[in-house]
Design a protein around this motif. Structure first.
Motif, PDB file in Angstrom:
ATOM      1  N   CYS A 128      14.716   2.589  42.166  1.00 48.47           N
ATOM      2  CA  CYS A 128      14.794   3.601  41.107  1.00 48.47           C
ATOM      3  C   CYS A 128      16.031   3.380  40.260  1.00 48.47           C
ATOM      4  O   CYS A 128      15.975   3.424  39.019  1.00 48.47           O
ATOM      5  N   ALA A 129      17.184   3.123  40.936  1.00 55.14           N
ATOM      6  CA  ALA A 129      18.409   2.890  40.169  1.00 55.14           C
ATOM      7  C   ALA A 129      18.220   1.736  39.206  1.00 55.14           C
ATOM      8  O   ALA A 129      18.619   1.803  38.035  1.00 55.14           O
ATOM      9  N   GLY A 130      17.560   0.658  39.700  1.00 55.95           N
ATOM     10  CA  GLY A 130      17.323  -0.499  38.838  1.00 55.95           C
ATOM     11  C   GLY A 130      16.362  -0.174  37.711  1.00 55.95           C
ATOM     12  O   GLY A 130      16.559  -0.593  36.568  1.00 55.95           O
ATOM     13  N   ALA A 131      15.315   0.599  38.026  1.00 59.77           N
ATOM     14  CA  ALA A 131      14.329   0.946  37.000  1.00 59.77           C
ATOM     15  C   ALA A 131      14.987   1.767  35.899  1.00 59.77           C
ATOM     16  O   ALA A 131      14.719   1.569  34.713  1.00 59.77           O
ATOM     17  N   ILE A 132      15.884   2.691  36.299  1.00 56.52           N
ATOM     18  CA  ILE A 132      16.602   3.481  35.288  1.00 56.52           C
ATOM     19  C   ILE A 132      17.431   2.558  34.414  1.00 56.52           C
ATOM     20  O   ILE A 132      17.473   2.686  33.189  1.00 56.52           O
ATOM     21  N   PHE A 133      18.073   1.561  35.047  1.00 53.86           N
ATOM     22  CA  PHE A 133      18.920   0.650  34.285  1.00 53.86           C
ATOM     23  C   PHE A 133      18.090  -0.192  33.316  1.00 53.86           C
ATOM     24  O   PHE A 133      18.481  -0.385  32.163  1.00 53.86           O
ATOM     25  N   VAL A 134      16.932  -0.645  33.783  1.00 58.70           N
ATOM     26  CA  VAL A 134      16.083  -1.453  32.901  1.00 58.70           C
ATOM     27  C   VAL A 134      15.607  -0.619  31.721  1.00 58.70           C
ATOM     28  O   VAL A 134      15.632  -1.047  30.573  1.00 58.70           O
ATOM     29  N   ALA A 135      15.205   0.641  32.013  1.00 62.80           N
ATOM     30  CA  ALA A 135      14.609   1.455  30.957  1.00 62.80           C
ATOM     31  C   ALA A 135      15.663   1.979  29.988  1.00 62.80           C
ATOM     32  O   ALA A 135      15.413   2.084  28.794  1.00 62.80           O
ATOM     33  N   SER A 136      16.859   2.323  30.508  1.00 64.53           N
ATOM     34  CA  SER A 136      17.807   3.011  29.642  1.00 64.53           C
ATOM     35  C   SER A 136      19.195   2.384  29.625  1.00 64.53           C
ATOM     36  O   SER A 136      20.040   2.776  28.830  1.00 64.53           O
ATOM     37  N   GLY A 137      19.474   1.455  30.518  1.00 58.52           N
ATOM     38  CA  GLY A 137      20.808   0.872  30.569  1.00 58.52           C
ATOM     39  C   GLY A 137      21.835   1.783  31.207  1.00 58.52           C
ATOM     40  O   GLY A 137      23.034   1.535  31.087  1.00 58.52           O
ATOM     41  N   LYS A 138      21.373   2.854  31.867  1.00 54.14           N
ATOM     42  CA  LYS A 138      22.333   3.803  32.430  1.00 54.14           C
ATOM     43  C   LYS A 138      22.651   3.468  33.882  1.00 54.14           C
ATOM     44  O   LYS A 138      21.772   3.147  34.675  1.00 54.14           O
ATOM     45  N   LYS A 139      23.963   3.558  34.211  1.00 48.90           N
ATOM     46  CA  LYS A 139      24.393   3.218  35.556  1.00 48.90           C
ATOM     47  C   LYS A 139      25.012   4.406  36.265  1.00 48.90           C
ATOM     48  O   LYS A 139      25.236   4.362  37.468  1.00 48.90           O
ATOM     49  N   TYR A 140      25.356   5.472  35.537  1.00 41.86           N
ATOM     50  CA  TYR A 140      26.152   6.537  36.135  1.00 41.86           C
ATOM     51  C   TYR A 140      25.317   7.784  36.359  1.00 41.86           C
ATOM     52  O   TYR A 140      24.448   8.116  35.559  1.00 41.86           O
ATOM     53  N   VAL A 141      25.643   8.486  37.438  1.00 40.63           N
ATOM     54  CA  VAL A 141      24.887   9.687  37.781  1.00 40.63           C
ATOM     55  C   VAL A 141      25.013  10.719  36.662  1.00 40.63           C
ATOM     56  O   VAL A 141      24.057  11.395  36.291  1.00 40.63           O
ATOM     57  N   SER A 142      26.225  10.805  36.083  1.00 43.25           N
ATOM     58  CA  SER A 142      26.458  11.837  35.079  1.00 43.25           C
ATOM     59  C   SER A 142      25.656  11.599  33.804  1.00 43.25           C
ATOM     60  O   SER A 142      25.491  12.502  32.999  1.00 43.25           O
ATOM     61  N   GLU A 143      25.139  10.373  33.641  1.00 39.63           N
ATOM     62  CA  GLU A 143      24.355  10.094  32.436  1.00 39.63           C
ATOM     63  C   GLU A 143      22.884  10.444  32.608  1.00 39.63           C
ATOM     64  O   GLU A 143      22.105  10.298  31.673  1.00 39.63           O
ATOM     65  N   LEU A 144      22.514  10.870  33.812  1.00 42.95           N
ATOM     66  CA  LEU A 144      21.088  10.966  34.109  1.00 42.95           C
ATOM     67  C   LEU A 144      20.469  12.297  33.738  1.00 42.95           C
ATOM     68  O   LEU A 144      19.309  12.533  34.032  1.00 42.95           O
ATOM     69  N   ARG A 145      21.238  13.186  33.102  1.00 39.56           N
ATOM     70  CA  ARG A 145      20.702  14.521  32.800  1.00 39.56           C
ATOM     71  C   ARG A 145      19.378  14.437  32.084  1.00 39.56           C
ATOM     72  O   ARG A 145      19.243  13.789  31.058  1.00 39.56           O
ATOM     73  N   GLY A 146      18.420  15.146  32.636  1.00 46.70           N
ATOM     74  CA  GLY A 146      17.139  15.269  31.956  1.00 46.70           C
ATOM     75  C   GLY A 146      16.280  14.031  31.973  1.00 46.70           C
ATOM     76  O   GLY A 146      15.185  14.019  31.413  1.00 46.70           O
ATOM     77  N   ILE A 147      16.761  12.996  32.633  1.00 54.01           N
ATOM     78  CA  ILE A 147      16.008  11.741  32.563  1.00 54.01           C
ATOM     79  C   ILE A 147      14.696  11.838  33.340  1.00 54.01           C
ATOM     80  O   ILE A 147      13.728  11.142  33.065  1.00 54.01           O
ATOM     81  N   GLY A 148      14.649  12.788  34.292  1.00 53.27           N
ATOM     82  CA  GLY A 148      13.446  12.954  35.106  1.00 53.27           C
ATOM     83  C   GLY A 148      12.236  13.359  34.286  1.00 53.27           C
ATOM     84  O   GLY A 148      11.104  13.049  34.645  1.00 53.27           O
ATOM     85  N   ARG A 149      12.470  14.022  33.174  1.00 48.68           N
ATOM     86  CA  ARG A 149      11.322  14.442  32.349  1.00 48.68           C
ATOM     87  C   ARG A 149      10.711  13.238  31.644  1.00 48.68           C
ATOM     88  O   ARG A 149       9.522  13.221  31.356  1.00 48.68           O
ATOM     89  N   LYS A 150      11.579  12.248  31.336  1.00 48.86           N
ATOM     90  CA  LYS A 150      11.053  11.049  30.674  1.00 48.86           C
ATOM     91  C   LYS A 150      10.487  10.067  31.698  1.00 48.86           C
ATOM     92  O   LYS A 150       9.593   9.295  31.389  1.00 48.86           O
ATOM     93  N   MET A 151      11.087  10.032  32.862  1.00 48.57           N
ATOM     94  CA  MET A 151      10.652   9.059  33.866  1.00 48.57           C
ATOM     95  C   MET A 151      10.246   9.808  35.135  1.00 48.57           C
ATOM     96  O   MET A 151      10.891   9.654  36.173  1.00 48.57           O
TER      97      MET A 151
END
Lengths: 494, 519
Positions: free
Chosen positions: A359-382
């Motif tokens: 999941c961490a890798g998939a988030i990085f591929v989709a959005s380039g995000k590595k930090y927990v604090s950047e993940l706000r609301g990302i669950g609605r998109k992914m």
């Protein structure tokens, strides 16, 4: 334990050599024929998994499979032997390799990574070494494959070839080779020379408990040399290589640094505790209390560190260190249910943690995000990715009906068998800490509103990334419902 | 052939003459002649080894000039005697010689154009001398052969780059001092025992109880001192790095694996066969202090290797450290240590050969062996690099290369004798080797310069042009010997037991301590 039937069979060797054959294909196909190259990886992984799985019925019937490769010393053979715990570990690693390959295709192509041929080649090589460790029948054989794994993963850790990779690679090798060459090698040599008039084989079946001939101090020193010598187990204070190794691409972190490499470490420690010292010698010597304390300290401290990590992969890495502590703890408890629980936890944690890394890798591929604090609301998109993350988290925390529950249950039972109430308390506290550092990730992703709406283009990662993580998340359920077979393999159920 | 033992020395000798004379007519014949004579030499040394294994006393003896032992007691005439140790070392010498001879085609033509007859003449004489050292059973004849090897070595080194002459001069001075010490010691031996035959000397020592004789003690110190200088043991190592660095490629490939190792063999021969175990270990103080000197030697050499920024110099200091390993293995005085030392002679010869062949190819292709010129070599010459790093892993001691097994026995030896200082030093130097070789891998593999600045554009871009990273492998005549050497490193590791069994048979009669065992 009465002697099991021994079956001579070449299949363990095939499982070992399949990745080598695959590697030749991978190099032959090269960068220019990428699809063909990935097909070779798939073939190698599938052949390996099929061979390993085909061994399951034999083991379940109570036999062990052996294959003799060659004589290392006149009295020490390079011997492969498949028994329950080894096979369980091999199954987990080889089946997850298939999933990781699919995931790696999505990840590496999604990020347009360089040198993919090198990546897949060394990946195959490390899986061969992992099989070797799982199937080793004596200490020297296991040491050979252990070293092979250290070296073959170095190009994967330094894949990015930049300054960070250099630092990570140096820490990685520094820790692993220092401990294996300076702690493990003398300990091995000590056992082989002094026992049985220099004719010791340190076989995991025939020579259990022979170290009991040494004096008490020697035994304790040996126990510690072995425990810290296998630094891949990530026991504190020899753990820093693991967060350092997170500079590697995510498929490497997922399969190697949550499943293969670290589990090789704890599996070796398990072998030492269960099949070199044996529960009786361990219970007599008193050094295992200290091992339990160190493992417990590792569990608690690493969970606390994980709380403070904002980088998602680092947080997962510290979580892994804590979970490895469980396995060492279970092995050190030295009761049947404790050690069985430890082996089970290898499988359960593997399935849960690989999901989280995917999941961490998939988030990085989709959005380039590595930090927990950047993940706000990302669950609605992914939603798929973060849903799987949720399931993985719950499994690692140890809630039913997920696999992680079974192993924690047996670890606690094992601790109670020897009246070590404090171990149960440690398990409880650590589960609580797991909740604190894992659930906020999913909660942030689902329930916090994003700061800006500019990420509206964000969507799920490419399907080769998403499918494997759904499969492994589903696997967490399966492991719970199939736990009968697993318990049978580790000898906790007839 | 029953007299194949002599042919080990004679084939290269005749080959040398053929090269020197025939080369005057056509320079082209030198390379094939030397390869052929080396092939023949390897064949007879394999034959000798098997003869030694099959013979009931485990040795092959040949009396030069027919001075039979029945008519004359030991002491008259020169005896060539290959016991298992000597035969093994002779095979190593000739095997390395063959591989280097195969390899020599391109570098000799490039580095010493027009001087091929002379070069190959010296080359073959060198092998003749070194193989003779391993086979002779006569203490004075040993001196002669040491000088044969040394003098040809001076010539071979002096053919190198312009600073080679100065390095050679340095080597001549130290080498001559070492040889003189040895000769002086042999003089004492002859005066006291009346024989020069190695076994004869020991028989006299043991028959007459010469263990406390001052003359014998002096002889022992002189002989050993001479050998230590010749083998570049740490404080006496000053000749080695420059000599091997500035020598022509082929020369350093031949001398680096062999010269120091053969001198270790001479030390073992002196200690076990000539003076005997009781004299060497029990009636001298050497076992007390030499392991401590070894500690100093290994640590200093390892630290100096760390300071080098050029592959050949780094390897040269590695050799000095490895010499410390083997000397230590002998003087910790036990069975395992000696197995380790002897096995390390063999495995170190193989892996040093591997590394120097690799370094030679790098020099040939990149024109430099400085660390800064190495980036991207994996892409350019993958096979060369695989061969080179198999040698490197063996030096570190990773299984299943042969370096692991020799280190295993050495560590075990340190443990059995409870020489913890030696054991810890081995660990330390192992870690230094890890740093040395993985630093090389980093230099080749990463796009980072030494101070940690990123080069290139990231994503594996090494900051090099396409031209520089294009696949461009070494010529086959250099590549095949390297891969041959690398596979020997692996095979000797995998089949180490076949070798160690022979060493054990050789060591059995000496009754070395093996330590107390738990049953």
């Amino acid at each position: 334990m009465n002697d099991p039937v021994i079956v001579e069979d070449i299949r363990p060797l095939i499982a070992l050599l399949a990745p080598w054959a695959g590697m030749i294909g991978i190099i032959w196909a090269g960068e220019k024929r990428a699809n063909l190259r990935e097909m070779f990886t798939f073939i190698a992984a599938s052949v390996q998994a099929a061979v390993v799985l085909s061994l399951v019925p034999i083991i379940l019937s109570g036999a062990v499979v052996e294959f003799h490769i060659w004589q290392i010393f006149s009295h020490v053979p390079m011997l492969l032997r498949v028994d329950g715990p080894g096979l369980l570990f091999a199954c987990v690693a080889s089946v997850l390799w298939i999933a990781t390959t699919l995931y790696a295709v999505g990840y590496m192509r999604g990020l347009h990574e360089h040198a993919q041929t090198r990546f897949y080649s060394f990946f195959a090589l490390s899986l061969s070494a992992t099989m070797g460790v799982a199937f080793s029948a004596n200490l020297l054989t296991i040491y050979f494959f252990y070293e092979m794994l250290s070296v073959s993963t170095f190009p994967l850790v330094t894949h990015m070839q930049d300054k960070q990779a250099r630092t990570g690679g140096r820490t990685y090798l520094g820790y692993l080779l220092f401990t294996s060459l300076c702690l493990l090698l003398p300990a091995l040599s000590w056992c082989y020379v002094w026992l049985d008039g220099g004719n010791m084989t340190m076989d995991f079946m025939a020579d259990v408990g022979k170290v009991g001939h040494f004096g008490e101090t020697t035994q304790i020193v040996l126990l510690f040399l072995f425990t810290f010598g296998f630094a891949k187990a990530g026991l504190m204070p020899a753990h820093s290589w693991l967060p350092g190794a997170m500079v590697a691409p995510t498929p490497v972190s997922a399969l190697l640094h949550a499943v293969a490499v670290v589990k090789v470490g704890v599996f070796c420690v398990y072998r030492v505790y269960a099949d070199v010292f044996g529960p009786e010698v361990l219970a007599k010597m008193g050094g295992e209390e200290w091992a339990m304390v160190i493992a417990s300290a590792t569990i608690i401290i690493s969970s606390l560190i994980a709380l403070s990590q904002d980088n998602l992969k680092r947080r997962l890495a510290f979580s892994t260190i804590g979970q490895l502590g469980y396995i060492v703890l279970g092995a050190a408890i030295a009761t049947d249910r404790g050690q069985g629980g430890a082996v089970l936890h290898i499988a359960m944690h593997a399935c849960g943690k690989i999901t989280l890394f995917f999941c961490a890798g998939a988030i990085f591929v989709a959005s380039g995000k590595k930090y927990v604090s950047e993940l706000r609301g990302i669950g609605r998109k992914m939603p798929l990715t973060m849903g799987a993350f949720m399931i993985g988290s719950l499994s690692v925390i140890g809630l039913p009906p997920l696999g992680g529950f079974i192993s924690k249950w047996y670890l606690a039972l094992g601790a109670l068998d020897r009246d070590a109430m404090w171990v149960v308390v440690v398990l409880l506290i650590s589960s609580l800490l797991n909740v604190f550092y894992l659930l906020p990730v999913a909660v942030t992703a689902f329930f916090r509103t994003p700061e800006t709406e500019k990420d509206s283009s964000l969507k799920e990662a490419p399907w080769p990334c998403v499918v494997p993580l759904l499969l492994t998340a589903f696997g967490c359920f399966l492991l719970f419902f199939w736990s009968d077979t697993l318990l049978q393999m580790v000898g906790l159920q007839p | 052939m029953s007299d194949s033992i002599v042919w080990i020395v004679l084939f290269p000798l005749f080959g040398a003459v053929a090269c020197a004379l025939g080369g005057a007519m056509s320079k082209k014949i030198c390379y094939p002649v030397s390869v052929l004579s080396m092939l023949a030499t390897v064949w007879v040394s394999v034959d000798t080894l098997f003869q030694a294994i099959e013979s009931p006393v485990h040795e092959v003896s040949y009396i030069l000039g027919g001075w039979s032992l029945d008519l004359f007691p030991r002491g008259v005439g020169i005896e060539f005697r290959a016991d298992l140790l000597g035969a093994l070392i002779a095979l190593v010498v000739t095997g390395v010689g063959l591989i280097v001879a195969l390899y020599s085609k391109v570098p000799v033509q490039r580095e010493t154009p027009g001087k091929e007859p002379m070069y190959y003449g010296l080359f073959l004489l060198q092998i003749s001398g070194l193989a003779g050292i391993a086979l002779t059973g006569d203490a004075f004849n040993l001196y002669v052969l040491i000088e044969v090897a040394a003098l040809t070595g001076y010539g071979l080194i002096a053919l190198g780059t312009n600073r080679a002459a100065a390095a050679t001069f340095n080597y001549i001075i130290l080498g001559t001092i070492g040889a003189s010490f040895y000769l002086l010691g042999v003089g004492y031996l002859y005066l006291k025992t009346g024989t020069l035959n190695m076994v004869g000397i020991r028989e006299v020592i043991e028959a007459h109880g010469l263990f406390d004789s001052p003359a014998m003690q002096v002889a022992f110190v002189l002989v050993l001192l001479g050998i230590l200088i010749k083998m570049a043991f740490f404080p006496f190592h000053a000749w080695l790095p420059n000599a091997y660095c500035h020598a022509p490629t082929t020369t350093s490939c031949l001398l680096a694996p062999l010269v120091t190792k053969v001198m270790i063999y001479v030390m073992i021969r002196m200690v076990l066969t000539v003076f005997g175990v009781e004299f060497s270990f029990e009636s001298t103080w050497w076992t007390e202090f030499l392991p401590w000197l070894v500690v100093v030697a290994i640590v200093c050499a390892a630290v100096m290797a760390l300071a080098q920024r050029e592959i050949k110099r780094m390897l040269a200091y590695l050799i000095v450290a490895e010499v410390g390993y083997m000397v230590g293995g002998v003087w910790i005085y036990n069975y395992y240590g000696l197995i380790g030392s002897v096995f390390h002679i063999i495995s170190d010869a193989c892996m040093t050969l591997c590394l120097f062949l690799g370094a030679g190819i790098i020099l040939e292709k990149c024109k430099t062996t400085h660390f800064n010129g190495l980036r991207g070599l994996f892409a350019k010459m993958p096979l060369t690099m695989i061969g080179f790093f198999i040698g490197g892993f063996s030096i570190i001691g990773l299984p299943p290369t042969c370096g692991f097994f020799s280190k295993w026995y050495l560590i075990t030896g340190g443990m059995v004798s409870e020489r913890w200082e030696y054991m810890i030093t081995l660990m330390f130097s192992t870690m230094v080797m890890v740093v040395l070789f993985f630093r090389l891998i980093e230099r080749i593999h990463l796009a980072v310069d030494e101070s940690g600045n990123n080069l290139g554009k990231g994503h594996g871009d090494l900051g090099l042009t396409k031209q520089q990273t294009r696949f461009d492998e070494a010529p086959l005549s250099m590549l095949i010997p390297l891969l041959l050497a690398a596979s020997v490193v692996l095979l000797v590791g995998v089949y180490n037991q076949e070798v160690v069994n022979q060493i054990e048979v050789f060591l059995q009669p000496f009754n070395l301590p093996t330590g107390v065992k738990y049953e």
